[in-house]
Design a protein around this motif. Structure first.
Motif, PDB file in Angstrom:
ATOM      1  N   ASP A 130      37.975   2.640  70.713  1.00 32.51           N
ATOM      2  CA  ASP A 130      38.094   1.249  71.158  1.00 32.51           C
ATOM      3  C   ASP A 130      37.885   1.203  72.668  1.00 32.51           C
ATOM      4  OD1 ASP A 130      38.749   0.119  68.626  1.00 32.51           O
ATOM      5  OD2 ASP A 130      40.773   0.940  68.829  1.00 32.51           O
ATOM      6  N   LEU A 131      36.811   0.519  73.069  1.00 27.29           N
ATOM      7  CA  LEU A 131      36.423   0.482  74.474  1.00 27.29           C
ATOM      8  C   LEU A 131      36.700  -0.883  75.084  1.00 27.29           C
ATOM      9  CD1 LEU A 131      32.987   2.203  73.944  1.00 27.29           C
ATOM     10  CD2 LEU A 131      34.912   3.246  75.143  1.00 27.29           C
ATOM     11  N   LEU A 132      37.059  -0.856  76.368  1.00 27.78           N
ATOM     12  CA  LEU A 132      37.234  -2.073  77.147  1.00 27.78           C
ATOM     13  C   LEU A 132      36.102  -2.167  78.155  1.00 27.78           C
ATOM     14  CD1 LEU A 132      41.036  -1.662  77.981  1.00 27.78           C
ATOM     15  CD2 LEU A 132      40.047  -2.993  76.101  1.00 27.78           C
ATOM     16  N   ASP A 133      35.705  -3.403  78.479  1.00 28.89           N
ATOM     17  CA  ASP A 133      34.680  -3.568  79.496  1.00 28.89           C
ATOM     18  C   ASP A 133      34.741  -4.972  80.076  1.00 28.89           C
ATOM     19  OD1 ASP A 133      32.728  -2.629  81.153  1.00 28.89           O
ATOM     20  OD2 ASP A 133      31.115  -2.692  79.680  1.00 28.89           O
ATOM     21  N   LEU A 134      33.999  -5.158  81.156  1.00 25.63           N
ATOM     22  CA  LEU A 134      33.849  -6.467  81.782  1.00 25.63           C
ATOM     23  C   LEU A 134      32.576  -7.117  81.253  1.00 25.63           C
ATOM     24  CD1 LEU A 134      34.684  -5.489  85.478  1.00 25.63           C
ATOM     25  CD2 LEU A 134      36.255  -6.343  83.732  1.00 25.63           C
ATOM     26  N   PRO A 135      32.612  -8.398  80.973  1.00 30.07           N
ATOM     27  CA  PRO A 135      31.444  -9.051  80.376  1.00 30.07           C
ATOM     28  C   PRO A 135      30.164  -8.917  81.189  1.00 30.07           C
ATOM     29  CG  PRO A 135      33.362 -10.484  80.252  1.00 30.07           C
ATOM     30  CD  PRO A 135      33.748  -9.324  81.117  1.00 30.07           C
ATOM     31  N   ASP A 136      30.267  -8.972  82.522  1.00 32.66           N
ATOM     32  CA  ASP A 136      29.064  -8.985  83.354  1.00 32.66           C
ATOM     33  C   ASP A 136      28.745  -7.630  83.969  1.00 32.66           C
ATOM     34  OD1 ASP A 136      31.267  -8.918  84.946  1.00 32.66           O
ATOM     35  OD2 ASP A 136      30.602 -10.455  86.365  1.00 32.66           O
ATOM     36  N   ALA A 137      29.385  -6.566  83.526  1.00 29.79           N
ATOM     37  CA  ALA A 137      29.125  -5.237  84.080  1.00 29.79           C
ATOM     38  C   ALA A 137      27.808  -4.684  83.541  1.00 29.79           C
ATOM     39  CB  ALA A 137      30.270  -4.289  83.730  1.00 29.79           C
ATOM     40  N   PRO A 138      27.090  -3.892  84.332  1.00 27.72           N
ATOM     41  CA  PRO A 138      25.801  -3.358  83.862  1.00 27.72           C
ATOM     42  C   PRO A 138      25.974  -2.366  82.715  1.00 27.72           C
ATOM     43  CG  PRO A 138      26.396  -2.400  85.985  1.00 27.72           C
ATOM     44  CD  PRO A 138      27.377  -3.496  85.725  1.00 27.72           C
ATOM     45  N   PRO A 146      32.101   1.423  80.457  1.00 27.88           N
ATOM     46  CA  PRO A 146      33.166   1.036  79.519  1.00 27.88           C
ATOM     47  C   PRO A 146      34.125   2.207  79.292  1.00 27.88           C
ATOM     48  CG  PRO A 146      30.972   0.477  78.666  1.00 27.88           C
ATOM     49  CD  PRO A 146      30.765   1.388  79.820  1.00 27.88           C
ATOM     50  N   ALA A 147      35.366   1.894  78.952  1.00 28.09           N
ATOM     51  CA  ALA A 147      36.372   2.948  78.868  1.00 28.09           C
ATOM     52  C   ALA A 147      37.483   2.575  77.909  1.00 28.09           C
ATOM     53  CB  ALA A 147      36.961   3.208  80.256  1.00 28.09           C
ATOM     54  N   THR A 148      38.146   3.588  77.398  1.00 28.77           N
ATOM     55  CA  THR A 148      39.316   3.383  76.558  1.00 28.77           C
ATOM     56  C   THR A 148      40.559   3.263  77.436  1.00 28.77           C
ATOM     57  OG1 THR A 148      39.793   5.744  76.376  1.00 28.77           O
ATOM     58  CG2 THR A 148      38.271   4.806  74.746  1.00 28.77           C
ATOM     59  N   VAL A 149      41.650   2.833  76.831  1.00 32.50           N
ATOM     60  CA  VAL A 149      42.914   2.811  77.561  1.00 32.50           C
ATOM     61  C   VAL A 149      43.282   4.225  78.005  1.00 32.50           C
ATOM     62  CG1 VAL A 149      45.378   2.305  77.403  1.00 32.50           C
ATOM     63  CG2 VAL A 149      43.726   0.742  76.363  1.00 32.50           C
ATOM     64  N   ALA A 150      43.008   5.208  77.146  1.00 28.31           N
ATOM     65  CA  ALA A 150      43.295   6.600  77.504  1.00 28.31           C
ATOM     66  C   ALA A 150      42.491   7.028  78.725  1.00 28.31           C
ATOM     67  CB  ALA A 150      42.998   7.522  76.325  1.00 28.31           C
ATOM     68  N   ASP A 151      41.261   6.533  78.845  1.00 31.33           N
ATOM     69  CA  ASP A 151      40.456   6.840  80.026  1.00 31.33           C
ATOM     70  C   ASP A 151      41.092   6.266  81.286  1.00 31.33           C
ATOM     71  OD1 ASP A 151      38.425   8.163  78.605  1.00 31.33           O
ATOM     72  OD2 ASP A 151      37.343   6.302  78.229  1.00 31.33           O
ATOM     73  N   LEU A 195      38.422  -9.584  78.736  1.00 34.74           N
ATOM     74  CA  LEU A 195      37.834  -8.262  78.567  1.00 34.74           C
ATOM     75  C   LEU A 195      37.002  -8.214  77.293  1.00 34.74           C
ATOM     76  CD1 LEU A 195      40.745  -5.808  79.505  1.00 34.74           C
ATOM     77  CD2 LEU A 195      38.913  -6.682  80.970  1.00 34.74           C
ATOM     78  N   LEU A 196      35.908  -7.475  77.341  1.00 34.16           N
ATOM     79  CA  LEU A 196      35.144  -7.210  76.123  1.00 34.16           C
ATOM     80  C   LEU A 196      35.818  -6.098  75.346  1.00 34.16           C
ATOM     81  CD1 LEU A 196      31.372  -7.197  77.183  1.00 34.16           C
ATOM     82  CD2 LEU A 196      32.601  -8.946  75.893  1.00 34.16           C
ATOM     83  N   ARG A 197      35.837  -6.208  74.046  1.00 37.10           N
ATOM     84  CA  ARG A 197      36.377  -5.165  73.173  1.00 37.10           C
ATOM     85  C   ARG A 197      35.199  -4.599  72.385  1.00 37.10           C
ATOM     86  NH1 ARG A 197      41.962  -5.228  74.821  1.00 37.10           N
ATOM     87  NH2 ARG A 197      42.144  -7.280  75.802  1.00 37.10           N
ATOM     88  N   LEU A 198      34.851  -3.354  72.665  1.00 35.00           N
ATOM     89  CA  LEU A 198      33.673  -2.723  72.092  1.00 35.00           C
ATOM     90  C   LEU A 198      34.066  -1.487  71.302  1.00 35.00           C
ATOM     91  CD1 LEU A 198      31.512  -2.879  75.350  1.00 35.00           C
ATOM     92  CD2 LEU A 198      31.493  -4.531  73.470  1.00 35.00           C
ATOM     93  N   LYS A 199      33.087  -0.932  70.568  1.00 31.25           N
ATOM     94  CA  LYS A 199      33.300   0.288  69.800  1.00 31.25           C
ATOM     95  C   LYS A 199      32.339   1.365  70.288  1.00 31.25           C
ATOM     96  CE  LYS A 199      36.476  -0.217  66.490  1.00 31.25           C
ATOM     97  NZ  LYS A 199      37.626   0.700  66.353  1.00 31.25           N
ATOM     98  N   GLY A 200      32.866   2.578  70.430  1.00 27.07           N
ATOM     99  CA  GLY A 200      32.009   3.714  70.718  1.00 27.07           C
ATOM    100  C   GLY A 200      31.488   4.307  69.429  1.00 27.07           C
ATOM    101  N   GLU A 201      30.465   5.155  69.536  1.00 26.60           N
ATOM    102  CA  GLU A 201      29.890   5.728  68.326  1.00 26.60           C
ATOM    103  C   GLU A 201      30.865   6.655  67.606  1.00 26.60           C
ATOM    104  OE1 GLU A 201      26.400   7.906  69.329  1.00 26.60           O
ATOM    105  OE2 GLU A 201      27.464   9.503  70.393  1.00 26.60           O
ATOM    106  N   ASN A 202      31.893   7.116  68.324  1.00 30.58           N
ATOM    107  CA  ASN A 202      32.922   7.951  67.702  1.00 30.58           C
ATOM    108  C   ASN A 202      34.099   7.127  67.190  1.00 30.58           C
ATOM    109  OD1 ASN A 202      34.051   7.161  70.100  1.00 30.58           O
ATOM    110  ND2 ASN A 202      34.601   9.226  70.805  1.00 30.58           N
ATOM    111  N   GLY A 203      33.956   5.789  67.213  1.00 33.22           N
ATOM    112  CA  GLY A 203      35.014   4.910  66.724  1.00 33.22           C
ATOM    113  C   GLY A 203      36.022   4.507  67.766  1.00 33.22           C
TER     114      GLY A 203
END
Length: 362
Positions: free
Chosen positions: A244-252, A209-214, A234-242
């Motif tokens: 905003d992360l993007l990811d694919l639903p079926d990614a490991p 998972p990654a941010t837009v900045a990544d 896209l999945l919208r997730l949160k990192g422990e540092n707050g």
């Protein structure tokens, strides 16, 4: 709402997608496309990057792909030389043109050259005669630009034109000057920019998972949030540092306690260069250590999923040196030394290698 993803979990997820938790049974071409290319500043770096990710990788497999034009070396993401499949070259190279304009057609280049379009036309005329060495191309062009030097002319040329570095450059066991051919001529097809949305999804499949900045750090394109905000699925997730992360639903996304074996990476390996926030792989202290080597990103080894130090092969002395960044357990230390010898044997097959540990202060 789901719990935030820990930094350690982010690292495990990316390692799984990079096939650095468990080597993959796929072809070299399939891996190159999965990774959306391999950074290849040094001609042989990609061989090490594939060796550490694939089961039973043979260097001749990659050499054959380069000779058969299924894989090429060309400027792409971050304005650096990448090893790309032919299909990705045709789509990614034009997509990255704004990045290359920013890096290679900068103010000092424009001032020295003046008419950059005129230089491009002259370079195209010279390239029509067939493959031409990079230095010979620059010298021929320099005669028209007295206020420039070879470096400036070379920057303007390779930033403006999609130029493949053709073999024997980057072939295993051989050497050759950097020699250019236009990508469209080499591959026999026109270049057409890939859909950035597809490229972002592929990035997440290999680096998320990654941010837009990544994502922007990986490719150096800008204003990608305007695109990701409208991307469905896209999945919208949160990192422990707050974050905003993007990811694919079926990614490991394996558990954070999954074992991460020792892995020896080549210099300039993508996995350490493709995030704005690299804390999933290295501590602030390690980032500072590596920032002192900004010109050459050294060969790194991973221990328990994070940077453990760097390693170096001295071919003449048949010696592998590992420089740890921290203390390891006795088992981890033994695994580092054994894997270092295995990595060295990729380049010096059937040679007895010595291995030593160096103190970081040396």
């Amino acid at each position: 709402m789901s719990s935030p993803i820990s930094t350690r979990s982010l690292g495990r997820a990316t390692l799984a997608r990079q096939h650095l938790l468990e080597p993959a049974r796929m072809s070299a071409l399939e891996m190159i496309e999965h990774l959306v290319g391999l950074q290849s500043q040094e001609p042989l770096s990609a061989y090490g990057g594939l060796w550490t990710r694939l089961v039973d990788f043979r260097p001749s497999e990659l050499s054959d792909l380069i000779e058969s034009r299924q894989v090429v070396r060309i400027l792409a993401m971050r304005g650096t030389v990448h090893l790309l499949s032919a299909a990705d070259c045709l789509g990614l190279r034009p997509l990255m043109q704004p990045v290359l304009d920013r890096i290679y057609r900068q103010t000092r280049v424009r001032r020295a050259i003046g008419d950059l379009d005129g230089l491009t036309r002259r370079a195209q005329d010279l390239l029509r005669a067939g493959p031409i060495a990079a230095t010979d191309l620059s010298r021929a062009l320099l005669a028209h630009y007295p206020d420039a030097d070879l470096e400036v002319v070379g920057m303007a040329t390779r930033g403006s034109l999609a130029l493949v570095q053709v073999p024997p450059r980057a072939l295993w066991g051989r050497s050759g000057r950097t020699t250019y051919v236009p990508a469209a001529d080499w591959l026999g097809k026109p270049l057409q920019a890939a859909d950035i949305r597809d490229v972002i999804r592929r990035y997440l499949a290999a680096y998320g998972p990654a941010t837009v900045a990544d994502v922007q750090a990986w490719c150096k394109l800008t204003k990608l949030r305007e695109i990701t905000d409208t991307m469905p699925g896209l999945l919208r997730l949160k990192g422990e540092n707050g974050a905003d992360l993007l990811d694919l639903p079926d990614a490991p996304r394996p558990a954070q306690d999954v074992i991460a074996p020792v892995r020896m990476l080549p210099d300039f390996d993508n996995v350490l260069l493709s995030h704005a926030d690299r804390s999933r792989f290295m501590s602030p202290d390690d980032q500072r250590r590596l920032s002192t080597r900004i010109v050459v990103v050294p060969s790194i080894f991973l221990v328990d999923g994070t940077v453990g130090g760097w390693w170096h092969l001295d071919r003449k002395r048949h010696l592998v040196t590992v420089t740890p960044f921290r203390r390891f357990s006795a088992r981890q230390r033994q695994q580092v030394l054994e894997e270092a010898v295995r990595a060295g044997n990729l380049y010096l097959e059937h040679t007895r290698l010595d291995v030593r540990e160096a103190d970081l202060s040396t």
